[in-house]
Scaffold this motif. Sequence first.
Motif, PDB file in Angstrom:
ATOM      1  N   ASP A   1       2.798   5.243   2.895  1.00  0.00           N
ATOM      2  CA  ASP A   1       1.541   5.769   2.360  1.00  0.00           C
ATOM      3  C   ASP A   1       1.498   5.617   0.842  1.00  0.00           C
ATOM      4  O   ASP A   1       0.465   5.245   0.275  1.00  0.00           O
ATOM      5  N   GLU A   2       2.609   5.891   0.175  1.00  0.00           N
ATOM      6  CA  GLU A   2       2.676   5.738  -1.286  1.00  0.00           C
ATOM      7  C   GLU A   2       2.520   4.275  -1.695  1.00  0.00           C
ATOM      8  O   GLU A   2       1.812   3.955  -2.644  1.00  0.00           O
TER       9      GLU A   2
ATOM     10  N   ASN B   1      10.468   5.650  -1.133  1.00  0.00           N
ATOM     11  CA  ASN B   1       9.008   5.752  -1.123  1.00  0.00           C
ATOM     12  C   ASN B   1       8.495   5.651   0.305  1.00  0.00           C
ATOM     13  O   ASN B   1       9.102   4.992   1.148  1.00  0.00           O
ATOM     14  N   THR B   2       7.362   6.299   0.558  1.00  0.00           N
ATOM     15  CA  THR B   2       6.745   6.198   1.878  1.00  0.00           C
ATOM     16  C   THR B   2       5.768   5.024   1.893  1.00  0.00           C
ATOM     17  O   THR B   2       5.303   4.575   0.838  1.00  0.00           O
TER      18      THR B   2
ATOM     19  N   VAL C   1       8.997  -0.390  -6.024  1.00  0.00           N
ATOM     20  CA  VAL C   1       9.158   0.846  -5.268  1.00  0.00           C
ATOM     21  C   VAL C   1      10.626   1.004  -4.929  1.00  0.00           C
ATOM     22  O   VAL C   1      11.410   0.060  -5.074  1.00  0.00           O
TER      23      VAL C   1
ATOM     24  N   MET D   1      -0.422   2.500  -3.926  1.00  0.00           N
ATOM     25  CA  MET D   1      -0.105   1.698  -5.109  1.00  0.00           C
ATOM     26  C   MET D   1      -0.735   0.313  -5.005  1.00  0.00           C
ATOM     27  O   MET D   1      -1.337  -0.188  -5.959  1.00  0.00           O
TER      28      MET D   1
ATOM     29  N   THR E   1       9.306   5.279   5.786  1.00  0.00           N
ATOM     30  CA  THR E   1       9.786   4.982   4.438  1.00  0.00           C
ATOM     31  C   THR E   1       9.966   3.474   4.259  1.00  0.00           C
ATOM     32  O   THR E   1      10.068   2.722   5.240  1.00  0.00           O
TER      33      THR E   1
END
Length: 147
Positions: A91-92, A88-89, A84, A96, A4
Amino acid sequence: MSTTVQQVIDQKGSGIFSVGPDATVMEALELMAKNDVGGLLVLENEALVGIFTERDYARKVAIKGLSSKDTRVGDLMTANVSTVTPKNTIDEVMGMMTANRFRHVPVVSDGKLMGIITIGDVVKAVIAEHEATIQQLSSYIAGDISA
């Protein structure tokens, strides 16, 4: 398991470098050079109002022949900054950054600025995740199921 943003901030620290919108581009560049960073958050009364990066300088100052000593960051910064949250991870965040083609993302929680995540932070976190997975798989293959 995906890392995260909070885990990254906990590891790297929440320190940020910032300027006000009235700072000159030269002042911003000097601060970026001094701290070896590629972008600065633009804060006004502790509120995030934009971001100024090396890319902004290259495309909005150098190419247009503007003076770094006379031009204000607020005139060139990217406003309406994507942010963010600590939840949020990585990966996210990576998705983005890739989709929007930027390298710096402020971290905001409940309206409070918590730090900044850079593409370097994302790459480092992804590498650490892959190394952990490789270590777990190697231990499993070797028969060390306690790892």
